[in-house]
Structures are given as structure tokens and as C-alpha cells.
Scaffold this motif. Structure first.
Motif, short mmCIF file in Angstrom:
data_model
loop_
_atom_site.label_atom_id
_atom_site.label_comp_id
_atom_site.label_asym_id
_atom_site.label_seq_id
_atom_site.Cartn_x
_atom_site.Cartn_y
_atom_site.Cartn_z
N ASN A 282 -1.70 -10.44 17.06
CA ASN A 282 -1.97 -9.04 16.77
C ASN A 282 -0.97 -8.49 15.75
O ASN A 282 0.22 -8.37 16.05
N PHE A 283 -1.47 -8.17 14.54
CA PHE A 283 -0.64 -7.57 13.49
C PHE A 283 -1.03 -6.11 13.27
O PHE A 283 -0.97 -5.61 12.15
N TYR A 284 -1.39 -5.42 14.30
CA TYR A 284 -1.82 -4.02 14.18
C TYR A 284 -0.73 -3.18 13.50
O TYR A 284 0.40 -3.09 13.97
N ARG A 285 -1.09 -2.59 12.34
CA ARG A 285 -0.19 -1.74 11.55
C ARG A 285 1.17 -2.41 11.24
O ARG A 285 2.19 -1.74 11.06
N ALA A 286 1.19 -3.70 11.17
CA ALA A 286 2.43 -4.41 10.85
C ALA A 286 2.72 -4.34 9.35
O ALA A 286 1.81 -4.24 8.52
N ASN A 287 3.99 -4.37 9.01
CA ASN A 287 4.42 -4.43 7.61
C ASN A 287 4.59 -5.89 7.23
O ASN A 287 5.54 -6.54 7.67
N LEU A 288 3.66 -6.39 6.42
CA LEU A 288 3.67 -7.79 6.01
C LEU A 288 3.85 -7.90 4.49
O LEU A 288 3.35 -8.82 3.86
N ARG A 289 4.61 -6.98 3.93
CA ARG A 289 4.83 -6.99 2.48
C ARG A 289 5.66 -8.21 2.07
O ARG A 289 6.73 -8.46 2.63
N ASN A 290 5.11 -8.96 1.13
CA ASN A 290 5.77 -10.17 0.60
C ASN A 290 5.98 -11.25 1.68
O ASN A 290 6.82 -12.15 1.51
N THR A 291 5.24 -11.18 2.76
CA THR A 291 5.35 -12.18 3.82
C THR A 291 4.61 -13.46 3.43
O THR A 291 3.51 -13.40 2.88
#
Length: 269
Positions: free
Chosen positions: A205-214
Motif C-alpha cells: 500500500n503506497f497510499y499518498r506516499a512520496n515516491l519522488r525519484n524512487t
């Protein structure tokens, strides 16, 4: 018959007591010189003690009270601390390789740069703990709780992290390459610049997660949830099991790398 039953109960209680009580001589040894490798300290109350650089390799600290204890730079290799209370304990740069911390309470503990390689942390509670730069390689962390924890620059490579709660955790630059993360909860977690390449992320679950440049290249993403997630600049090249429907509820940028035939809306649109 009644006398034999009473005798049996007494013997059982004595055996139970001896199985959970610490050795007073070992406790005296620890308090006198901070060195007690292999000692029996089960159930000992050591809260608020200053045991910086203590030598406790292979010691039995099961069910002990260690709240607010200072174990910075301590040797805790192979130490058994299952079910121990380590709330607000300081374990900066402590060596916990192969230690057993199953079901331990580490809420708000300070574990900056701690060595937790191959450690058993199943079911442990690290709510709001600070483990920046922590080394979790090959550790067993299944069903542990890292809610609101600071795990920036922590290394979870090859770790077993199934069913772990990372809700609202700060994980900037964390390394989770090849980690088993299926069913993990990253709700509102900050994974900026993190590496999750070749990780098992099924049902995560990546709900509203910050995955910038991941980095998520080569990861397994079947049934993963990305509702409201920011994938700007993320690398999902060769991700397995990723479907368009999963990306329709997320956003990214022109720099987001996706498998062929998949697309994502721009977060700035």
C-alpha cells in the motif's frame, strides 16, 4: 494423592520462577564493570542505567525492563531481548547483529547507525523510533511496526519485511533492494530517493506516499496500491505486474520511467 498434587504444583512454580529470574551475580557483574557476556539477566530492571560501550554479547535479557537505558556503542551481538521494554532507549551505533528482539518495545528508541544485520525483529514495535542509517540487511522484520519512524538512509537489502507498517515513516534515501515487502503499508511515507529495485512489493500500500525519484526498477508490483502517490522522477523500468489501472490514480512527471505501453498523468496538471 492430594499431597502429591500439591508437591507437583510447588515444583512447577519453582521451575517457572527459576526459568524467568535473572542471576543476581550476573547483575552485580554488569553494574560493576559494564561487562557481562553470556550473562543471565532475564527480567532484570535496568531502566535509565548508563551502559554505554557495555559488553553483553550473547546475554539473555529476555523480558527485561530497559526503558531509557543508554546502550550506545554496546556489543549486543546475539543478545536475546525478546519482549523487553526498550522504550526511549539509546542504542546509537550499538552492534545488534543476530540479536533477538522479537516483540520488543522500541517505541521512540534512538538507534542511529545501529547494526541490526540478521536481527530478529518480528513483531517489534518501533513506533516513532529514530533509526537513521540503520543497517537491517538480511534481518527478519516481519509484522514489525515502524509507524512515524525515521529510517532515512537505512539499509534493508535482502531483509524479510512482509506485513510491516511504515505508515508516515520518513525513509529518504532508504535502501530496500531485493527486500521482501509484500503486504507492507507505506501510507503517506516519504520514500524520496529510496531504492526498492527488485523488491517484492506485491499487495503493498503506497497510499499518498512520496515516491519522488524512487527506484522501483525490476520490482514486483502486482496488486500494489498507488492511490494519490507522487511518482515524479521515479524509475519503474521492467517492473513486473504493474497495470495501467494502478497508475491512473497516481501522478508523475516527464522524468518518470515506466514499462512500455503504460502512462501516468503529470502531478502539475
Amino acid at each position: 494423592m492430594r499431597a502429591s498434587i500439591v508437591s507437583a504444583v510447588v515444583l512447577f512454580l519453582a521451575a517457572t520462577s527459576s526459568a524467568t529470574a535473572f542471576d543476581a551475580r550476573d547483575l552485580e557483574k554488569l553494574t560493576s564493570n559494564s561487562s557481562c557476556g553470556g550473562c543471565d539477566l532475564r527480567g532484570a530492571k535496568l531502566q535509565s542505567m548508563d551502559l554505554k560501550e557495555a559488553y553483553l554479547k550473547g546475554a539473555n535479557l529476555r523480558d527485561s525492563v530497559l526503558k531509557q537505558i543508554n546502550l550506545s556503542d554496546a556489543n549486543l551481538i546475539e543478545t536475546d531481548m525478546r519482549r523487553s521494554d526498550l522504550e526511549k532507549a539509546t542504542l546509537v551505533s550499538a552492534d545488534l547483529e543476530y540479536a533477538i528482539l522479537q516483540d520488543a518495545d522500541l517505541e521512540k528508541a534512538l538507534l542511529t547507525n545501529a547494526n541490526l544485520r540478521r536481527t530478529d525483529l518480528r513483531g517489534a514495535d518501533l513506533d516513532s523510533a529514530s533509526v537513521e542509517g540503520g543497517k537491517f540487511q538480511e534481518a527478519d522484520i516481519r509484522k514489525a511496526n515502524f509507524k512515524r519512524a525515521n529510517l532515512s538512509q537505512a539499509n534493508f537489502s535482502d531483509a524479510k519485511v512482509t506485513d510491516v507498517n511504515f505508515k508516515r515513516a520518513t525513509m529518504i534515501g532508504a535502501i530496500m533492494t531485493k527486500a521482501e515487502l509484500n503486504n507492507a503499508n507505506f501510507t503517506r511515507a516519504d520514500l524520496t530517493d529510496a531504492r526498492l529495485d527488485e523488491a517484492d512489493l506485491r499487495h503493498t500500500n503506497f497510499y499518498r506516499a512520496n515516491l519522488r525519484n524512487t527506484v522501483l526498477s525490476g520490482s514486483r508490483l502486482s496488486n500494489a496500491t498507488f492511490w494519490g502517490a507522487d511518482l515524479s522522477g521515479a524509475n519503474l523500468r521492467d517492473a513486473n505486474g504493474l497495470e495501467q489501472e494502478q497508475l491512473d490514480v497516481a501522478c508523475g512527471s516527464r522524468e518518470t520511467v515506466l514499462p512500455k505501453n503504460l502512462s501516468i498523468r503529470d502531478c502539475g496538471a
